[in-house]
Design a protein around this motif. Structure first.
Motif, mmCIF file in Angstrom:
data_model
loop_
_atom_site.group_PDB
_atom_site.id
_atom_site.type_symbol
_atom_site.label_atom_id
_atom_site.label_comp_id
_atom_site.label_asym_id
_atom_site.label_seq_id
_atom_site.Cartn_x
_atom_site.Cartn_y
_atom_site.Cartn_z
ATOM 1 N N CYS A 36 0.842 -1.199 0.000
ATOM 2 C CA CYS A 36 0.000 0.000 0.000
ATOM 3 C C CYS A 36 0.874 1.244 0.000
ATOM 4 C CB CYS A 36 -0.909 -0.009 1.229
ATOM 5 S SG CYS A 36 -1.908 1.484 1.386
ATOM 6 N N CYS A 39 -0.122 3.348 3.464
ATOM 7 C CA CYS A 39 0.248 2.924 4.825
ATOM 8 C C CYS A 39 1.362 1.881 4.849
ATOM 9 C CB CYS A 39 -0.980 2.410 5.577
ATOM 10 S SG CYS A 39 -1.517 0.758 5.072
ATOM 11 N N CYS A 50 -6.179 -1.923 -0.205
ATOM 12 C CA CYS A 50 -5.325 -2.263 0.930
ATOM 13 C C CYS A 50 -6.155 -2.978 2.000
ATOM 14 C CB CYS A 50 -4.718 -0.986 1.504
ATOM 15 S SG CYS A 50 -3.826 -1.253 3.051
ATOM 16 N N CYS A 53 -6.017 -0.189 5.302
ATOM 17 C CA CYS A 53 -6.632 1.150 5.289
ATOM 18 C C CYS A 53 -7.606 1.340 4.125
ATOM 19 C CB CYS A 53 -5.546 2.227 5.249
ATOM 20 S SG CYS A 53 -4.727 2.393 3.648
HETATM 21 ZN ZN LIG Z 1 -2.977 0.875 3.394
#
Ligand SMILES: [Zn+2]
Length: 151
Positions: A36, A39, A50, A53
């Protein structure tokens, strides 16, 4: 050290595009996951978003080939459509720090597998369906010194 069963594969059609890299000269493959951009969470296999998140800003990443068997079971009753040999070993492998893959464990007798065995990913061929067509996927084999050196 050569392990049997994963050498005649490179010209078989890739039926799970994007799941692994193409095989190298020894049949070795890398699993392809995602990272990702928002994050940093990694996942295997890659997903639309993701897993942490839900960002859709993800990139494909090639993962480490070497892992450790965390759990396994011996499958004696094959699932529908499976035309390969039984019994076989289905294992949960921890790799690339904290990722998990569920896969065949191949390259040694069923009764010789142990939790904690160090393994590496290779192309793997399974006959499936009514016509037992070869389906190329991946499996983990006992890691060779060369696998460990390249990890
Ligand atoms: Zn993420």
């Amino acid at each position: 050290m050569m392990t049997p069963g994963h050498r005649s594969i490179p010209d078989i059609a890739e039926l799970q595009p994007g799941l692994t890299t193409g095989p190298g000269t020894r049949g070795e493959v890398r699993l392809v996951g995602q990272r990702c951009a928002a994050c940093g969470t990694r996942a295997f296999p890659a997903r639309l978003r993701c897993v942490s998140c839900f960002s859709d800003s993800t990139e494909r990443v090639e993962l480490s080939r070497v892992g450790k068997v965390d759990a396994f079971t011996v499958v004696r009753q094959p699932p529908p459509g499976y035309r390969g040999p039984v019994p076989y070993v289905l294992g949960q492998v921890l790799f690339d720090n904290d990722l998990v893959a569920l896969s065949h464990l191949a390259g040694k007798p069923v009764e010789d597998w142990r939790r904690g065995d160090i393994v590496a990913s290779y192309a793997f061929e399974l006959p499936v369906g009514a016509d037992a067509a070869p389906h190329r996927t991946f499996a983990f084999y006992p890691a060779s010194p060369q696998d460990l050196a390249e990890a």
